[in-house]
Design a protein around this motif. Structure first.
Motif, PDB file in Angstrom:
ATOM      1  N   GLY A  55     -20.288   2.903   6.125  1.00 18.87           N
ATOM      2  CA  GLY A  55     -21.344   3.806   6.587  1.00 18.87           C
ATOM      3  C   GLY A  55     -20.834   5.131   7.123  1.00 18.87           C
ATOM      4  N   ARG A  56     -19.549   5.360   7.092  1.00 18.93           N
ATOM      5  CA  ARG A  56     -18.987   6.604   7.624  1.00 18.93           C
ATOM      6  C   ARG A  56     -18.574   7.579   6.514  1.00 18.93           C
ATOM      7  N   ARG A  57     -18.973   7.280   5.287  1.00 13.15           N
ATOM      8  CA  ARG A  57     -18.682   8.129   4.123  1.00 13.15           C
ATOM      9  C   ARG A  57     -17.174   8.337   3.917  1.00 13.15           C
ATOM     10  N   LEU A  58     -16.421   7.269   4.121  1.00 13.35           N
ATOM     11  CA  LEU A  58     -14.965   7.323   3.977  1.00 13.35           C
ATOM     12  C   LEU A  58     -14.449   6.401   2.878  1.00 13.35           C
ATOM     13  N   LYS A  59     -15.346   5.926   2.009  1.00  6.96           N
ATOM     14  CA  LYS A  59     -14.921   4.922   1.030  1.00  6.96           C
ATOM     15  C   LYS A  59     -13.752   5.376   0.157  1.00  6.96           C
ATOM     16  N   PRO A  60     -13.742   6.613  -0.372  1.00  7.52           N
ATOM     17  CA  PRO A  60     -12.570   6.983  -1.184  1.00  7.52           C
ATOM     18  C   PRO A  60     -11.249   6.846  -0.423  1.00  7.52           C
ATOM     19  N   ARG A  61     -11.221   7.268   0.842  1.00  9.52           N
ATOM     20  CA  ARG A  61     -10.005   7.108   1.650  1.00  9.52           C
ATOM     21  C   ARG A  61      -9.742   5.644   1.971  1.00  9.52           C
ATOM     22  N   MET A  62     -10.815   4.921   2.248  1.00 13.87           N
ATOM     23  CA  MET A  62     -10.693   3.502   2.567  1.00 13.87           C
ATOM     24  C   MET A  62     -10.070   2.752   1.384  1.00 13.87           C
ATOM     25  N   VAL A  63     -10.479   3.085   0.167  1.00 17.38           N
ATOM     26  CA  VAL A  63      -9.937   2.429  -1.019  1.00 17.38           C
ATOM     27  C   VAL A  63      -8.443   2.707  -1.135  1.00 17.38           C
ATOM     28  N   VAL A  64      -8.029   3.926  -0.858  1.00 15.44           N
ATOM     29  CA  VAL A  64      -6.598   4.270  -0.933  1.00 15.44           C
ATOM     30  C   VAL A  64      -5.807   3.455   0.081  1.00 15.44           C
ATOM     31  N   TRP A  65      -6.262   3.434   1.319  1.00 15.16           N
ATOM     32  CA  TRP A  65      -5.533   2.699   2.361  1.00 15.16           C
ATOM     33  C   TRP A  65      -5.566   1.199   2.123  1.00 15.16           C
ATOM     34  N   ALA A  66      -6.709   0.676   1.696  1.00 15.61           N
ATOM     35  CA  ALA A  66      -6.807  -0.751   1.421  1.00 15.61           C
ATOM     36  C   ALA A  66      -5.904  -1.133   0.242  1.00 15.61           C
ATOM     37  N   SER A  67      -5.806  -0.264  -0.740  1.00 16.45           N
ATOM     38  CA  SER A  67      -4.918  -0.517  -1.878  1.00 16.45           C
ATOM     39  C   SER A  67      -3.462  -0.548  -1.428  1.00 16.45           C
ATOM     40  N   ARG A  68      -3.095   0.368  -0.573  1.00 22.10           N
ATOM     41  CA  ARG A  68      -1.728   0.395  -0.050  1.00 22.10           C
ATOM     42  C   ARG A  68      -1.431  -0.867   0.747  1.00 22.10           C
ATOM     43  N   LEU A  69      -2.379  -1.266   1.565  1.00 20.24           N
ATOM     44  CA  LEU A  69      -2.206  -2.471   2.365  1.00 20.24           C
ATOM     45  C   LEU A  69      -2.080  -3.705   1.472  1.00 20.24           C
ATOM     46  N   THR A  70      -2.814  -3.711   0.372  1.00 21.88           N
ATOM     47  CA  THR A  70      -2.731  -4.814  -0.582  1.00 21.88           C
ATOM     48  C   THR A  70      -1.347  -4.884  -1.216  1.00 21.88           C
ATOM     49  N   VAL A  71      -0.789  -3.734  -1.574  1.00 23.46           N
ATOM     50  CA  VAL A  71       0.565  -3.718  -2.144  1.00 23.46           C
ATOM     51  C   VAL A  71       1.566  -4.239  -1.117  1.00 23.46           C
ATOM     52  N   VAL A  72       1.442  -3.815   0.122  1.00 26.46           N
ATOM     53  CA  VAL A  72       2.319  -4.324   1.187  1.00 26.46           C
ATOM     54  C   VAL A  72       2.154  -5.843   1.297  1.00 26.46           C
ATOM     55  N   GLY A  73       0.913  -6.317   1.250  1.00 28.06           N
ATOM     56  CA  GLY A  73       0.657  -7.749   1.316  1.00 28.06           C
ATOM     57  C   GLY A  73       1.295  -8.512   0.172  1.00 28.06           C
ATOM     58  N   LEU A  74       1.257  -7.922  -1.030  1.00 27.37           N
ATOM     59  CA  LEU A  74       1.880  -8.583  -2.183  1.00 27.37           C
ATOM     60  C   LEU A  74       3.399  -8.626  -2.038  1.00 27.37           C
TER      61      LEU A  74
END
Length: 175
Positions: A90-109
């Protein structure tokens, strides 16, 4: 709302549409990774309560401790994108959120890779000769690197070669 992909390559979608699509794809990937890491972590948590645990050498206990910590870190990283979504929705940050979540996913892998290698080392040191255990873990680690890194890199390279990396869009493929 500008459209991407007007160069004849890729999809015609707005930044927000692309973020929505990438977020959905990331969630599907996370469902697979989260299930695996949670099952592995749950198994690791039970090991300390087994009667044979007291017979482990100091080295094996250190490997176990490292494995549990790596597993916990992997769980945190792979569940982290859920927090991103919940706290940023709801904060209109989805494009940035996707980038950070993707990075976190790579770290998790990467952490999951380390957890798997460490867990294999612990188990195989108890099952076979220590030197053989190291070799077997090395082979499995190599296999993971091939499956999780080399094959995707080869596919990416092939896609760039097919699309002509020097043309419009710089050979970027959808992802």
């Amino acid at each position: 709302m500008t459209r991407q992909g007007n160069d004849g390559h890729g999809r015609h979608e707005t930044v927000e549409e692309r973020a929505d699509r990438l977020w959905g794809e990331l969630l599907q990937e996370l469902r697979v990774a989260q299930t695996g890491v949670q099952i592995l972590f749950g198994f690791l948590l039970t090991v300390v309560f087994q009667s044979r645990f007291t017979e482990l050498s100091d080295t094996d206990r250190a490997i176990y401790t490292s494995t549990v910590m790596l597993g916990a870190a992997a769980v945190g990283a792979l569940i982290g994108p859920v927090s991103f979504h919940r706290l940023l929705t709801g904060r209109r940050l989805k494009p940035r959120m996707v980038v950070w979540a993707s990075r976190l996913t790579v770290v998790g892998l990467v952490l999951l890779f380390c957890t798997m290698a460490s867990a294999l080392l612990l188990i195989l040191r108890l099952a076979v000769d220590h030197t053989l255990a190291l070799w077997l873990v090395g082979v499995m680690a190599g296999w993971f690197v091939v499956c999780w890194g080399v094959l995707p890199a080869l596919a990416r390279h092939a896609a760039r070669s097919e699309s002509g990396a020097g043309g419009p869009g710089g050979g970027r493929t959808e992802g």
